[in-house]
Each structure stands twice: as structure tokens, then as C-alpha cells.
Design a protein around this motif. Sequence first.
Motif, PDB file in Angstrom:
ATOM      1  N   GLU A  89     -10.840  -5.477  15.025  1.00 51.88           N
ATOM      2  CA  GLU A  89     -10.663  -5.190  13.600  1.00 51.88           C
ATOM      3  C   GLU A  89     -10.507  -6.471  12.788  1.00 51.88           C
ATOM      4  O   GLU A  89     -11.005  -6.570  11.668  1.00 51.88           O
ATOM      5  CB  GLU A  89      -9.442  -4.293  13.394  1.00 51.88           C
ATOM      6  CG  GLU A  89      -9.250  -3.852  11.963  1.00 51.88           C
ATOM      7  CD  GLU A  89      -8.071  -2.920  11.794  1.00 51.88           C
ATOM      8  OE1 GLU A  89      -7.672  -2.722  10.625  1.00 51.88           O
ATOM      9  OE2 GLU A  89      -7.542  -2.390  12.776  1.00 51.88           O
ATOM     10  N   SER A 149       0.848  -1.189   0.000  1.00 50.91           N
ATOM     11  CA  SER A 149       0.000   0.000   0.000  1.00 50.91           C
ATOM     12  C   SER A 149       0.884   1.240   0.000  1.00 50.91           C
ATOM     13  O   SER A 149       1.784   1.358   0.830  1.00 50.91           O
ATOM     14  CB  SER A 149      -0.893   0.011   1.243  1.00 50.91           C
ATOM     15  OG  SER A 149      -1.647   1.195   1.284  1.00 50.91           O
ATOM     16  N   ALA A 189      -4.022   4.945   4.846  1.00 47.82           N
ATOM     17  CA  ALA A 189      -5.244   5.023   4.048  1.00 47.82           C
ATOM     18  C   ALA A 189      -5.852   3.643   3.768  1.00 47.82           C
ATOM     19  O   ALA A 189      -6.750   3.521   2.957  1.00 47.82           O
ATOM     20  CB  ALA A 189      -4.951   5.730   2.731  1.00 47.82           C
ATOM     21  N   VAL A 190      -5.369   2.610   4.447  1.00 49.97           N
ATOM     22  CA  VAL A 190      -5.865   1.252   4.229  1.00 49.97           C
ATOM     23  C   VAL A 190      -7.252   1.105   4.847  1.00 49.97           C
ATOM     24  O   VAL A 190      -7.512   1.593   5.941  1.00 49.97           O
ATOM     25  CB  VAL A 190      -4.885   0.219   4.834  1.00 49.97           C
ATOM     26  CG1 VAL A 190      -5.418  -1.190   4.693  1.00 49.97           C
ATOM     27  CG2 VAL A 190      -3.538   0.342   4.162  1.00 49.97           C
ATOM     28  N   THR A 191      -8.148   0.427   4.121  1.00 51.06           N
ATOM     29  CA  THR A 191      -9.517   0.214   4.592  1.00 51.06           C
ATOM     30  C   THR A 191      -9.824  -1.279   4.672  1.00 51.06           C
ATOM     31  O   THR A 191      -9.028  -2.111   4.229  1.00 51.06           O
ATOM     32  CB  THR A 191     -10.530   0.867   3.628  1.00 51.06           C
ATOM     33  OG1 THR A 191     -10.480   0.167   2.379  1.00 51.06           O
ATOM     34  CG2 THR A 191     -10.229   2.342   3.406  1.00 51.06           C
ATOM     35  N   MET A 192     -10.985  -1.608   5.212  1.00 51.04           N
ATOM     36  CA  MET A 192     -11.418  -3.010   5.263  1.00 51.04           C
ATOM     37  C   MET A 192     -11.482  -3.588   3.859  1.00 51.04           C
ATOM     38  O   MET A 192     -11.174  -4.761   3.651  1.00 51.04           O
ATOM     39  CB  MET A 192     -12.800  -3.132   5.917  1.00 51.04           C
ATOM     40  CG  MET A 192     -12.811  -2.862   7.377  1.00 51.04           C
ATOM     41  SD  MET A 192     -11.820  -4.059   8.253  1.00 51.04           S
ATOM     42  CE  MET A 192     -11.281  -3.040   9.584  1.00 51.04           C
ATOM     43  N   ASP A 193     -11.883  -2.778   2.885  1.00 49.36           N
ATOM     44  CA  ASP A 193     -11.955  -3.261   1.507  1.00 49.36           C
ATOM     45  C   ASP A 193     -10.577  -3.622   0.956  1.00 49.36           C
ATOM     46  O   ASP A 193     -10.471  -4.384   0.014  1.00 49.36           O
ATOM     47  CB  ASP A 193     -12.618  -2.225   0.603  1.00 49.36           C
ATOM     48  CG  ASP A 193     -14.115  -2.133   0.846  1.00 49.36           C
ATOM     49  OD1 ASP A 193     -14.713  -3.151   1.266  1.00 49.36           O
ATOM     50  OD2 ASP A 193     -14.690  -1.061   0.626  1.00 49.36           O
ATOM     51  N   ASP A 194      -9.527  -3.076   1.529  1.00 52.03           N
ATOM     52  CA  ASP A 194      -8.168  -3.437   1.127  1.00 52.03           C
ATOM     53  C   ASP A 194      -7.746  -4.759   1.750  1.00 52.03           C
ATOM     54  O   ASP A 194      -7.012  -5.533   1.132  1.00 52.03           O
ATOM     55  CB  ASP A 194      -7.171  -2.353   1.545  1.00 52.03           C
ATOM     56  CG  ASP A 194      -7.437  -1.031   0.858  1.00 52.03           C
ATOM     57  OD1 ASP A 194      -7.780  -1.034  -0.342  1.00 52.03           O
ATOM     58  OD2 ASP A 194      -7.315   0.018   1.522  1.00 52.03           O
ATOM     59  N   TYR A 195      -8.192  -5.020   2.962  1.00 53.95           N
ATOM     60  CA  TYR A 195      -7.803  -6.247   3.665  1.00 53.95           C
ATOM     61  C   TYR A 195      -8.553  -7.482   3.168  1.00 53.95           C
ATOM     62  O   TYR A 195      -8.018  -8.585   3.194  1.00 53.95           O
ATOM     63  CB  TYR A 195      -8.048  -6.116   5.164  1.00 53.95           C
ATOM     64  CG  TYR A 195      -7.065  -5.256   5.888  1.00 53.95           C
ATOM     65  CD1 TYR A 195      -5.705  -5.520   5.870  1.00 53.95           C
ATOM     66  CD2 TYR A 195      -7.503  -4.172   6.643  1.00 53.95           C
ATOM     67  CE1 TYR A 195      -4.808  -4.734   6.560  1.00 53.95           C
ATOM     68  CE2 TYR A 195      -6.605  -3.378   7.337  1.00 53.95           C
ATOM     69  CZ  TYR A 195      -5.259  -3.660   7.291  1.00 53.95           C
ATOM     70  OH  TYR A 195      -4.379  -2.882   7.973  1.00 53.95           O
TER      71      TYR A 195
END
Length: 60
Positions: free
Chosen positions: A46, A8, A13-19
Motif C-alpha cells: 500500500e 479523517s 473510509a480513507v482512500t489513496m487520494d486522501d494519502y
Amino acid sequence: MFASAAASPDPNAVTMDDYAPDTQTWIAAVRQRTGARCVWLLGHSEGGLVALAAAARRSW
């Protein structure tokens, strides 16, 4: 953290959609290596949200 710096451009700026896709990749790797049909996702706080997001996007 530093070994995955390329994952990243901005770690803040990492979101749940990234994980979720990353988690799905790990699930596929576990299934391929073990032959398991079922992989349980567990998480606290989380991590629990990441597990839910990955399960909601399941493609298996």
C-alpha cells in the motif's frame, strides 16, 4: 492512530487520494528543512501505491 483522529472523520473510509496530499505535505517539509531538491518516495504494498499517487500529483 489516535493522535491523528482529527485527520479523517471515518478512518475506514480513507482512500489513496486522501494519502497523496498528506505525502506531498511531508515531501515539502523535508525539502524545506533539508534544502534537498530531490526526495525519494519508497513504499511496500500500500505504501508503494501511496508513493505513486503522490508522485502522479506532484506540484514541485
